[in-house]
Design an enzyme around this catalytic site. Structure first.
Site, PDB file in Angstrom:
ATOM      1  CG  ASP A   1      -1.761   0.715   1.275  1.00 38.48           C
ATOM      2  OD1 ASP A   1      -1.964   1.691  -0.038  1.00 38.48           O
ATOM      3  OD2 ASP A   1      -2.793   1.102   2.126  1.00 38.48           O
TER       4      ASP A   1
ATOM      5  CG  ASP B   1      -2.720   3.794  -3.327  1.00 37.83           C
ATOM      6  OD1 ASP B   1      -4.060   3.010  -3.824  1.00 37.83           O
ATOM      7  OD2 ASP B   1      -2.789   4.761  -2.376  1.00 37.83           O
ATOM      8  CD  GLU B   2      -5.369  -0.356  -1.290  1.00 37.92           C
ATOM      9  OE1 GLU B   2      -5.697  -1.255  -0.585  1.00 37.92           O
ATOM     10  OE2 GLU B   2      -5.525   1.246  -0.952  1.00 37.92           O
TER      11      GLU B   2
HETATM   12 MG   LIG Z   1      -2.326   3.848  -0.414  1.00 34.02          MG
END
Ligand SMILES: [Mg+2]
Length: 478
Positions: free
Chosen positions: A15, A112-113
């Protein structure tokens, strides 16, 4: 690998920390690195809200969803940055490319993960050594910080990555589950939304541990099938696979919040044209067609309605999206309404090819030209389709006579024209071919500016600029 395989799995959840702000710090370190920054959309309009704040800004009290004014009051030295979605997409792709150097089993969850199954990665060292290496590489090569969760499954890995930010490395195993996970409030559990959390708390289940101890029968009685699943997850049991294939898109849509409320149908039609244009572009880029057009309207009272129409033939054509949305507007716009937000979504998407096959098996020899709609776009198509006769819009309609007369549409011609204009716009930019109605003073024309677009959506939409594939969180893009 088999879900119920006896080999314990090693799953990472990676993350990125304060991703948008971190991207700007990586791109312009002298300006932004180590400083309180916030990415915010259109500070001059009312959707000027903080989308992401850097950790330096967070430590000074700045939070996402604060208005720009609030944020500056909280932290006067805050540096506001306009979003650059092209930068985010580029760095996001670079992040996942590095992770894929270790394993092909990478499931992208948002911009973003991602999860990575590293069970079979040849690496001399423990799983946490491997996680640390990935974390260091992302920092060294891309200047991007991340937190990584390490666990035997996706659920626990996701929970773990959330525990230490920024730059955390956290392991949750079936052994430390009881100390780490169970004391946490049930509302912090991945998969439990605020409404479910409220219901659980009302049932006396306020921690993940209490959920783990709950009677699954009892809970499934109250919450449906989901109840039993939640008890399983709370006990750390999750057999879900890491799926590297993107989920097929179910719908593609755009909404826009307007700086000024619109009361003239003519102005709304202009916004709809820009929305239809970009929705059509994206649907065509995915080589999809859709069967239902949904119009979203939010009024100045904040009341929001959605109205839907099913098309006789699935389409990706801007003109048909526009016509249908306009006809929905005509049918559902209350008199004297002031509109604050407009949106168009094309749903029931399917690949173009299957739609063509279906059509041929169903309607052998149907004439090409079909009366599709009551309204015309008053666009560049008039000269190729010819204009016609009658105005179908009743005079008491709020749209009045603002719109040009209806006409026959030749689908094949429209399709060919779309191909040509799409190719031109791919090569020379979105604004190289515009319909007259698309040139406006309102903010809907900014929908074409892919670099900044996305802030009004407030969602992480992952769309590669070069390939055009999209991985939304739940198969639905808005
Ligand atoms: Mg994040």
């Amino acid at each position: 690998m088999n879900a119920k395989s006896p080999v314990p799995r090693a799953v990472l959840h990676i993350d990125m920390n304060a991703f948008y702000c971190s991207c700007h710090a990586a791109a312009e370190p002298k300006r932004y690195a180590g400083r309180p920054t916030a990415v915010a959309g259109s500070p001059e309009t009312r959707h000027g809200v903080v989308v992401t704040a850097s950790y330096e800004a967070r430590s000074r009290g700045v939070r996402a969803t604060m208005t720009v004014t609030q944020a500056l009051r909280t932290c006067p030295e805050l540096l506001l940055i306009a979003p650059d979605f092209q930068l985010y997409r580029r760095l996001s792709k670079a992040v996942f490319d590095i992770v894929r150097q270790y394993t092909p089993d990478v499931e992208v969850f948002s911009i973003d993960e991602c999860w990575a199954d590293v069970t079979h990665v040849p690496f001399c060292g423990s799983t946490s050594d491997l996680a640390r290496e990935i974390q260091k590489r992302l920092h060294r090569e891309l200047k991007l910080p991340c937190s990584i969760g390490i666990a035997p499954n996706k659920f626990l890995a996701k929970m773990a990555s959330d525990l230490h930010k920024p730059q955390g490395l956290t392991e949750i195993s079936l052994h430390n589950l009881v100390e780490v996970l169970w004391p946490m409030p049930v509302g912090q559990m991945f998969g439990v939304g605020p409404k479910t959390a409220e219901r659980l708390v009302r049932m006396g289940i306020s921690t993940i541990g209490a959920l783990a101890a709950a009677n699954p029968e009892h809970l499934s009685h109250r919450l449906g099938k989901r109840g039993r699943q939640l008890v399983e997850l709370a006990n750390g049991r999750d057999f879900a696979e890491i799926s590297s294939a993107p989920e097929p898109l179910k719908s593609i849509g755009h909404t826009i919040t307007l700086a000024k409320d619109l009361s003239h149908p003519e102005d709304m039609a202009t916004v709809l044209m820009n929305l239809a244009d970009q929705v059509g572009r994206r649907v065509r880029r995915h080589r999809l067609v859709g069967k239902t057009v949904q119009l979203t309207l939010r009024f100045d009272s904040r009341r929001t309605i959605t109205r839907e129409q099913t098309l006789p033939i699935p389409t990706a054509l801007t003109e048909i999206l526009y016509d249908t949305a306009l006809s929905l507007l005509h049918n559902h716009l209350p008199k004297a309404a002031k509109v604050r937000l407009l949106g168009i979504t094309l749903g029931h998407l399917q690949p173009e090819e299957t739609a063509i096959l279906e059509k041929h098996s169903r309607t052998n020899g149907t004439p090409e030209s079909i009366q599709l709609s009551l309204f015309s776009t008053g666009s560049v198509f008039e000269d190729i389709t010819g204009s016609s006769q009658q105005n179908f819009i009743p005079s008491e309609s709020p749209l009045g006579n603002a719109l040009p007369p209806p006409q026959q549409r030749n689908l094949d011609r429209l399709r060919r024209l779309s191909q040509v204009t799409d190719a031109l716009r791919d090569k020379y930019g979105e604004s190289i071919v515009l319909r007259g109605r698309m040139l406006t003073q309102d903010e809907s024309q900014h929908l074409r500016e892919h670099q900044t677009r996305g802030t009004s959506l407030q969602k992480d939409i992952l769309s590669w600029p070069e390939g055009g594939e999209t991985w939304p969180k739940d198969g639905k893009e808005t």
